[in-house]
Motif scaffolding. Sequence first.
Motif, PDB file in Angstrom:
ATOM      1  N   ASP A 387       0.624  -1.201  -0.160  1.00 54.25           N
ATOM      2  CA  ASP A 387      -0.193  -0.150  -0.236  1.00 54.25           C
ATOM      3  C   ASP A 387       1.029   1.379   0.057  1.00 54.25           C
ATOM      4  N   GLN A 388       1.599   0.809  -0.816  1.00 53.90           N
ATOM      5  CA  GLN A 388       2.172   1.964  -0.930  1.00 53.90           C
ATOM      6  C   GLN A 388       1.872   3.668  -1.778  1.00 53.90           C
ATOM      7  N   PRO A 389       2.166   4.734  -1.482  1.00 55.69           N
ATOM      8  CA  PRO A 389       1.285   5.631  -2.546  1.00 55.69           C
ATOM      9  C   PRO A 389       1.330   5.475  -3.469  1.00 55.69           C
ATOM     10  N   LEU A 390      -0.178   5.756  -4.042  1.00 56.88           N
ATOM     11  CA  LEU A 390       0.118   5.833  -5.566  1.00 56.88           C
ATOM     12  C   LEU A 390       1.246   6.453  -7.009  1.00 56.88           C
ATOM     13  N   ASP A 391       0.947   7.580  -6.303  1.00 58.60           N
ATOM     14  CA  ASP A 391       2.036   8.732  -7.480  1.00 58.60           C
ATOM     15  C   ASP A 391       3.092   7.726  -7.565  1.00 58.60           C
ATOM     16  N   ALA A 392       4.051   7.273  -5.816  1.00 57.04           N
ATOM     17  CA  ALA A 392       5.057   7.123  -5.696  1.00 57.04           C
ATOM     18  C   ALA A 392       5.138   5.840  -6.856  1.00 57.04           C
ATOM     19  N   THR A 393       4.510   4.840  -7.208  1.00 60.69           N
ATOM     20  CA  THR A 393       3.565   3.618  -7.612  1.00 60.69           C
ATOM     21  C   THR A 393       3.949   3.797  -9.064  1.00 60.69           C
ATOM     22  N   LEU A 394       2.994   4.725  -9.555  1.00 58.34           N
ATOM     23  CA  LEU A 394       3.045   4.907 -10.842  1.00 58.34           C
ATOM     24  C   LEU A 394       4.655   5.624 -11.728  1.00 58.34           C
ATOM     25  N   GLU A 395       5.039   6.249 -10.851  1.00 58.89           N
ATOM     26  CA  GLU A 395       5.948   6.469 -10.803  1.00 58.89           C
ATOM     27  C   GLU A 395       7.393   5.662 -11.067  1.00 58.89           C
ATOM     28  N   ALA A 396       7.224   4.550 -10.153  1.00 55.78           N
ATOM     29  CA  ALA A 396       7.914   3.416 -10.124  1.00 55.78           C
ATOM     30  C   ALA A 396       7.869   2.599 -11.468  1.00 55.78           C
ATOM     31  N   ILE A 397       6.737   2.974 -11.837  1.00 54.48           N
ATOM     32  CA  ILE A 397       6.703   2.004 -13.586  1.00 54.48           C
ATOM     33  C   ILE A 397       7.232   2.632 -14.376  1.00 54.48           C
ATOM     34  N   ILE A 412       1.701   8.981 -17.469  1.00 55.10           N
ATOM     35  CA  ILE A 412       0.729   7.879 -16.620  1.00 55.10           C
ATOM     36  C   ILE A 412      -1.222   9.087 -16.526  1.00 55.10           C
ATOM     37  N   LEU A 413      -1.480   8.915 -17.257  1.00 55.04           N
ATOM     38  CA  LEU A 413      -2.551  10.120 -16.050  1.00 55.04           C
ATOM     39  C   LEU A 413      -3.684   9.257 -15.998  1.00 55.04           C
ATOM     40  N   LEU A 414      -4.668   9.914 -14.851  1.00 55.76           N
ATOM     41  CA  LEU A 414      -5.559   9.155 -14.464  1.00 55.76           C
ATOM     42  C   LEU A 414      -6.759   9.628 -14.793  1.00 55.76           C
ATOM     43  N   CYS A 415      -7.877   8.885 -15.037  1.00 50.88           N
ATOM     44  CA  CYS A 415      -8.922   9.642 -14.995  1.00 50.88           C
ATOM     45  C   CYS A 415     -10.112   9.763 -14.115  1.00 50.88           C
ATOM     46  N   ASP A 416     -10.463  11.505 -14.478  1.00 55.47           N
ATOM     47  CA  ASP A 416     -11.603  12.072 -13.077  1.00 55.47           C
ATOM     48  C   ASP A 416     -12.447  11.726 -13.536  1.00 55.47           C
ATOM     49  N   THR A 417     -13.397  10.863 -13.703  1.00 57.23           N
ATOM     50  CA  THR A 417     -14.993  10.574 -13.859  1.00 57.23           C
ATOM     51  C   THR A 417     -16.376  11.380 -13.447  1.00 57.23           C
ATOM     52  N   GLU A 418     -15.628  12.686 -12.434  1.00 53.96           N
ATOM     53  CA  GLU A 418     -16.243  13.550 -12.480  1.00 53.96           C
ATOM     54  C   GLU A 418     -16.787  14.764 -12.959  1.00 53.96           C
ATOM     55  N   GLN A 419     -15.540  15.004 -13.758  1.00 50.37           N
ATOM     56  CA  GLN A 419     -15.113  16.070 -15.214  1.00 50.37           C
ATOM     57  C   GLN A 419     -14.367  15.876 -15.808  1.00 50.37           C
ATOM     58  N   ASN A 420     -14.561  14.298 -16.354  1.00 47.45           N
ATOM     59  CA  ASN A 420     -14.478  13.786 -17.430  1.00 47.45           C
ATOM     60  C   ASN A 420     -13.378  14.094 -18.192  1.00 47.45           C
ATOM     61  N   CYS A 421     -12.216  14.061 -17.488  1.00 44.46           N
ATOM     62  CA  CYS A 421     -11.431  14.649 -18.373  1.00 44.46           C
ATOM     63  C   CYS A 421     -10.167  13.507 -17.858  1.00 44.46           C
ATOM     64  N   LEU A 422      -8.623  13.468 -17.475  1.00 43.16           N
ATOM     65  CA  LEU A 422      -7.864  12.699 -17.417  1.00 43.16           C
ATOM     66  C   LEU A 422      -6.824  13.542 -16.363  1.00 43.16           C
ATOM     67  N   VAL A 423      -5.902  13.795 -15.388  1.00 46.76           N
ATOM     68  CA  VAL A 423      -5.053  14.197 -14.978  1.00 46.76           C
ATOM     69  C   VAL A 423      -3.844  13.590 -14.724  1.00 46.76           C
ATOM     70  N   GLN A 424      -2.551  14.546 -14.325  1.00 48.02           N
ATOM     71  CA  GLN A 424      -1.571  13.947 -14.042  1.00 48.02           C
ATOM     72  C   GLN A 424      -1.228  12.726 -13.325  1.00 48.02           C
ATOM     73  N   GLY A 425      -0.438  11.741 -13.605  1.00 48.75           N
ATOM     74  CA  GLY A 425      -0.742  10.656 -12.301  1.00 48.75           C
ATOM     75  C   GLY A 425       1.388  10.184 -12.201  1.00 48.75           C
ATOM     76  N   ALA A 426       1.698   9.833 -13.602  1.00 46.80           N
ATOM     77  CA  ALA A 426       3.434  10.085 -13.149  1.00 46.80           C
ATOM     78  C   ALA A 426       3.560  10.161 -14.534  1.00 46.80           C
ATOM     79  N   ALA A 427       5.010  11.273 -14.310  1.00 43.86           N
ATOM     80  CA  ALA A 427       5.477  11.715 -15.888  1.00 43.86           C
ATOM     81  C   ALA A 427       6.704  12.638 -15.200  1.00 43.86           C
ATOM     82  N   PRO A 428       7.849  11.318 -15.199  1.00 43.61           N
ATOM     83  CA  PRO A 428       9.166  11.531 -14.258  1.00 43.61           C
ATOM     84  C   PRO A 428      10.008  12.249 -15.255  1.00 43.61           C
ATOM     85  N   SER A 429       9.874  12.292 -16.076  1.00 42.20           N
ATOM     86  CA  SER A 429      11.221  13.056 -17.507  1.00 42.20           C
ATOM     87  C   SER A 429      10.089  13.574 -18.553  1.00 42.20           C
TER      88      SER A 429
END
Length: 706
Positions: A387-397, A412-429
């Motif tokens: 149960d490591q933080p999601l942002d750390a796991t996605l960055e490791a991926i 990796i962009l995460l789905c925001d169903t309420e606003q019907n958009c994609l938001v930042q998940g991980a993009a380290p480079s």
Amino acid sequence: MRPGVDVLLKAAALGKHLTALLLGLSGLFLSFSALALEPVRLQLKWTHAFQFAGYYAALEQGYYREAGLDVTLIEGQPGISVIDEVLSGNADFGIGTSSLLLTQPTAEIALLANIFQHSPQVLVAVNHSPFQGVHDLAGKTLMLEDGADELIAYLISEGVTPNTFQQVPHDFSIDSLIEGRVDAMSAYLTHELYYLDKAGLSIQIYTPRSVGIDFYGDNLFTRRELASQHPERVEAFTQASLRGWDYALNHIDETIELIRQHYTTAHSADFLRFEAEGMVQLIRPDLVELGYINPGRWQHIAEIYQDLGLLDAIPDWNQFFFQPEKEKLKDWLTLLIISSILVALLSVIALYIYRVNRRLRQLLTEQRRDHHLKQDHNHILAMIAADQPLDATLEAIALSIETYRPGYLCSILLCDTEQNCLVQGAAPSLPESYNSRIRQVPIKVGAGSCGTAAATRQRVIVSDIQSHPYWKTVRELAASAGLAACWSQPVLDKSGQVLATFALYHRQPCEPSEEDIRLIEEVAQLAAIAIERNEVMQLLRTSEQHHRYLAQHDPLTGLANRHLFSDRVEQAIRLAERDQSHLALLLIDLNDFKLINDAHGHAIGDALLQAIATRLRENVRNSDTVCRFGGDEFIILLQGIQQTAEAFSIREKLLQAMDEPFQVETLQIQSGCSIGVACYPEDGLDESSLTQMADQRMYDEKRRSK
């Protein structure tokens, strides 16, 4: 092993031995140029421990001496500011937290390396209940060390502002927590937790990473003046230190023995091993290059400080980050003469080794890369299970793929169903200038590769961004970021709903191979596991918080219930006894509430109680506690009053406020009250005696009014 590989390996080994011999001879010739070592001083942030293992190893292995430096390590002590020591010139280099950003002016600091990719700082409290959380620290006593600004930022983000708790200086002893002199203390995951566990104390750990505040820890820095005047010296010290860290982390037992022999015996070998194992999880040498600095992450840290009012303006990153000039050769004439002698021999051997190694790499590279990728993915699965933080796991991926496929840039962009958009998940480079512009990508066809992939639930391959219609509105942004191609895969849950998108960017227009497609699909499945697990854990935490709230609050009015009120009174009495201050209980009984309830019905009666609760809260301080004591009875705890007269003044204020009519739906209802006051310590020394006295005075007043 394939035929011929064994022979090639032996040939390569022979060539390397010859090269090592020649390089050793060249080192002997060059040694005369390093007769005078440059003295420098490094200020440690605390007393000797494995926390500074890399610098001990750099000294022991001679890395500093090879760099022409005579390094002195200065042990830290309570009350010593590392930043002040460096800026004043008492030390040349220092180790600090992310609070370096709060130095004024920031331009005096030059950041050299981030040793800890994740900060070890946490808050530790005694575990009194399975339902307690960080919000329970309001009204408590917290012992915080200097430089714990990220913990302050964490508390503020959770609504626990500094005016809601009492902060005391850190005495660097767990006894203060064990003996109840403080309710919580700042601690290191790699230090105090060891001794708390040995003491058998059940604790709760609150980490800023739980709310996305993930700061760097143990940052190597110097003053800007030194970096500007002697960039070669600063660069040499930095690289030698990183070599020391690499050695220490790969020779942990040897380094522990070095620390106990030459630096300190205050800690046992068992403690130093506990510290080392914890530091490996914070440094993450398996995922991130030692000392790696991510400018985008520093920008995020600065924005958090700024949002919470701790930082006035974002610093000039060109000044904050040390950018070394190319090293100027010393004694260039001597080196030129020596190199001319060695070049012929070295070039022949180098050519031979190159040809052998090229053939070996063709046979072994793919196998090694596949093995590393499998190791990375097993590690990521372990992070998910822990149960490591999601942002750390996605960055490791993302980092695992960028390591496996050099030149690829992952997002990796995460789905925001309420606003019907994609938001930042991980993009380290990816460049921060690009990430900041695509924080909300619409989920629709034509919104780039990722927006289209999320809308269609199909893989989208765009081999040339500049010519593809999906990228029409942002192709200039992509060009400025140096992105020429983008392949995006939707990340779906078991029911086929979109969780996120996984994208691979390229600097040149190109099409994916079959191996690329398999890699994209595998990573999308891994990301789906991480995101679904995170959603389940968030639902569990939300449910736990809701049940914890219900256990401590009145369901009708939202006021504290008797259980929570009793706990607050107990804490308030303890503080008043310590500070020689006063507190008071105000017991409030509504006049003729039963008549109102009978005349207008229970629904109106309940609405009236809610209105009364609101008015009571509005007429006391945030630090006071209002409780629904019974059906039509309320009780208020007044904390931190200096004179009992203050309690009676607030009583008169409440009586006047309660005389004003209440608007309940279409009705105006008059509901007066009687209030009894009891003060500590004059009227009692515990909750029971104080409540009885307040109850007696309330009924005396009620009889007089009748």
